[in-house]
Write a protein that holds these residues in place. Structure first.
Motif, mmCIF file in Angstrom:
data_model
loop_
_atom_site.group_PDB
_atom_site.id
_atom_site.type_symbol
_atom_site.label_atom_id
_atom_site.label_comp_id
_atom_site.label_asym_id
_atom_site.label_seq_id
_atom_site.Cartn_x
_atom_site.Cartn_y
_atom_site.Cartn_z
ATOM 1 N N UNK A 35 2.837 -4.892 -3.634
ATOM 2 C CA UNK A 35 2.713 -4.849 -2.184
ATOM 3 C C UNK A 35 1.277 -5.229 -1.842
ATOM 4 N N UNK A 36 1.138 -6.223 -0.956
ATOM 5 C CA UNK A 36 -0.194 -6.652 -0.536
ATOM 6 C C UNK A 36 -0.382 -6.332 0.942
ATOM 7 N N UNK A 37 -1.480 -5.666 1.258
ATOM 8 C CA UNK A 37 -1.865 -5.422 2.648
ATOM 9 C C UNK A 37 -2.842 -6.516 3.041
ATOM 10 N N UNK A 38 -2.548 -7.193 4.138
ATOM 11 C CA UNK A 38 -3.404 -8.278 4.619
ATOM 12 C C UNK A 38 -4.098 -7.826 5.897
ATOM 13 N N UNK A 39 -5.422 -7.819 5.859
ATOM 14 C CA UNK A 39 -6.219 -7.453 7.036
ATOM 15 C C UNK A 39 -6.285 -8.595 8.038
ATOM 16 N N UNK A 40 -6.373 -9.785 7.545
ATOM 17 C CA UNK A 40 -6.560 -10.954 8.400
ATOM 18 C C UNK A 40 -7.448 -11.947 7.682
#
Length: 117
Positions: A77-82
């Motif tokens: 799972x990857x969390x992308x901030x921007x």
């Protein structure tokens, strides 16, 4: 893969929390939440776990790729901030984030802004 009691997946968050804000504030809050709610987790990438949680570009592609190769049932799972560029960074962070995302089974966007960025 090692499942936890009551079939709760064990999560690996292989990053140290730093006093820098941004993604580190999120990671600190995530780890605290997991502690308070008895969600099994580790920060040691060599431990047994079911889900590898990575944040933006902070965990190198080759580390994630090796874990996926060695752990057939692993989910990433990857969390992308921007966009790092939007935050004033002009290094290769956006390219690294995009490359890591090719290994993700699920992408979580930090906000509505993060998705198109």
């Amino acid at each position: 893969m090692m499942s936890s009691p009551a079939s709760i997946p064990r999560i690996c968050v292989p990053q140290d929390v730093k006093a820098q804000g941004g993604m580190y504030t999120f990671l600190g809050n995530l780890l605290s939440y997991m502690e308070r709610h008895d969600i099994p987790h580790t920060q040691d990438i060599t431990d047994e776990y079911d889900v590898l949680f990575v944040n933006s570009w902070a965990v190198p592609y080759n580390v994630i790729a090796r874990q996926k190769r060695d752990r057939q049932a692993l989910r990433v799972v990857q969390r992308v901030d921007g966009s790092a560029r939007d935050y004033g960074r002009y290094d290769d962070a956006d390219a690294r984030q995009a490359r890591v995302n090719t290994l993700a089974d699920l992408t979580v966007f930090q906000s509505a802004y993060s998705r198109p960025s």
